[in-house]
Design an enzyme around this catalytic site. Sequence first.
Site, PDB file in Angstrom:
ATOM      1  N   ASN A  10       0.843  -1.201   0.000  1.00  0.00           N
ATOM      2  CA  ASN A  10       0.000   0.000   0.000  1.00  0.00           C
ATOM      3  C   ASN A  10       0.881   1.256   0.000  1.00  0.00           C
ATOM      4  OD1 ASN A  10      -2.248   1.596  -0.009  1.00  0.00           O
ATOM      5  ND2 ASN A  10      -2.744   1.313   2.140  1.00  0.00           N
ATOM      6  N   GLU A  36       1.229  -3.201  -5.048  1.00  0.00           N
ATOM      7  CA  GLU A  36       0.802  -1.834  -4.750  1.00  0.00           C
ATOM      8  C   GLU A  36       1.983  -0.992  -4.279  1.00  0.00           C
ATOM      9  OE1 GLU A  36      -3.307   0.307  -3.240  1.00  0.00           O
ATOM     10  OE2 GLU A  36      -2.817  -1.670  -2.422  1.00  0.00           O
ATOM     11  N   ASP A 149      -1.718 -10.184  -4.091  1.00  0.00           N
ATOM     12  CA  ASP A 149      -3.006  -9.737  -3.577  1.00  0.00           C
ATOM     13  C   ASP A 149      -4.053 -10.051  -4.632  1.00  0.00           C
ATOM     14  OD1 ASP A 149      -5.245  -8.448  -2.676  1.00  0.00           O
ATOM     15  OD2 ASP A 149      -4.329  -6.456  -2.529  1.00  0.00           O
ATOM     16  N   ASN A 151      -7.271  -9.945  -4.065  1.00  0.00           N
ATOM     17  CA  ASN A 151      -8.480  -9.174  -3.765  1.00  0.00           C
ATOM     18  C   ASN A 151      -9.725 -10.047  -3.742  1.00  0.00           C
ATOM     19  OD1 ASN A 151      -8.370  -6.358  -3.010  1.00  0.00           O
ATOM     20  ND2 ASN A 151      -7.250  -6.016  -4.919  1.00  0.00           N
ATOM     21  N   HIS A 247      -2.194  -4.404   4.910  1.00  0.00           N
ATOM     22  CA  HIS A 247      -1.987  -5.835   4.718  1.00  0.00           C
ATOM     23  C   HIS A 247      -0.834  -6.293   5.607  1.00  0.00           C
ATOM     24  CE1 HIS A 247      -4.225  -6.346   0.763  1.00  0.00           C
ATOM     25  NE2 HIS A 247      -4.176  -5.033   0.885  1.00  0.00           N
TER      26      HIS A 247
END
Length: 256
Positions: A10, A36, A149, A151, A247
């Site tokens: 992130n 990310e 990830d 999602n 995360h």
Amino acid sequence: MFRVITFNANGIRAAARKGFFRWMDAQRPDVVCIQETKAQEHQLPPEAIDLPEYNFAFVDAQKKGYSGVAIYSRRKPAAIERGLAISDIDAEGRFVRMEFGDLTIASLYVPSGTSGPARQAVKYSFLDRFIATLVTLKNRNVPTMVCGDYNIAHRDIDVFDPKACARTTGFLPDERRWFDDVVDRVGWVDAFRVVNAEPRQFSWWANWPGAFERNLGWRIDYQLITPDLATRVRAASIYRDERFSDHAPVTIDYDL
């Protein structure tokens, strides 16, 4: 042991400030997959590139401060594949893969549908096309890991409250059926669940008050592996002692 870590940062610069690379170095991983990154390669902080023991590859999104994936490896790759040769997906920086001859490892960041129906449609389009990549990689008969990830939380055990989450993107029936297809038909294996069947093993928590402290999370960060690696999984864990992101890093040890 061959240690692989996957982690949605992130924002790699924010994660670096919070001590992620210090922690990473202490784990002595062989490969680290990051999603990310939210940075162009020229914006990377020293902590992310002053790593002489690692070879690394980044794929940035065209949009600054958005998406992006990376792989770090102690072993020098024989080849690096950046992107999927699908223009709209590659513009968002969602896939990078390293080839090692006898092993392939990829870092993947699946689109989120949280911002509304339009992005959920983008997510479904991505899933529909990406499963073909998973079929191709599986059929190459080279041990392969696709870490990242996704999602999507696959099973009831992978969310804090299946009923409450059932109408939320990331746990929608069509998304879960896609994951079923990947595992049951295509034949990929969720490496974490090979050795860790415990409930409440989550890797992401919403930002509402108390979600992390009460462990009201989702497991959406996976290491999917080809079946030839399933007997090689030795340990799997999620690191919660420090927070580098919304995360948590997922670590899996393989006997390679």
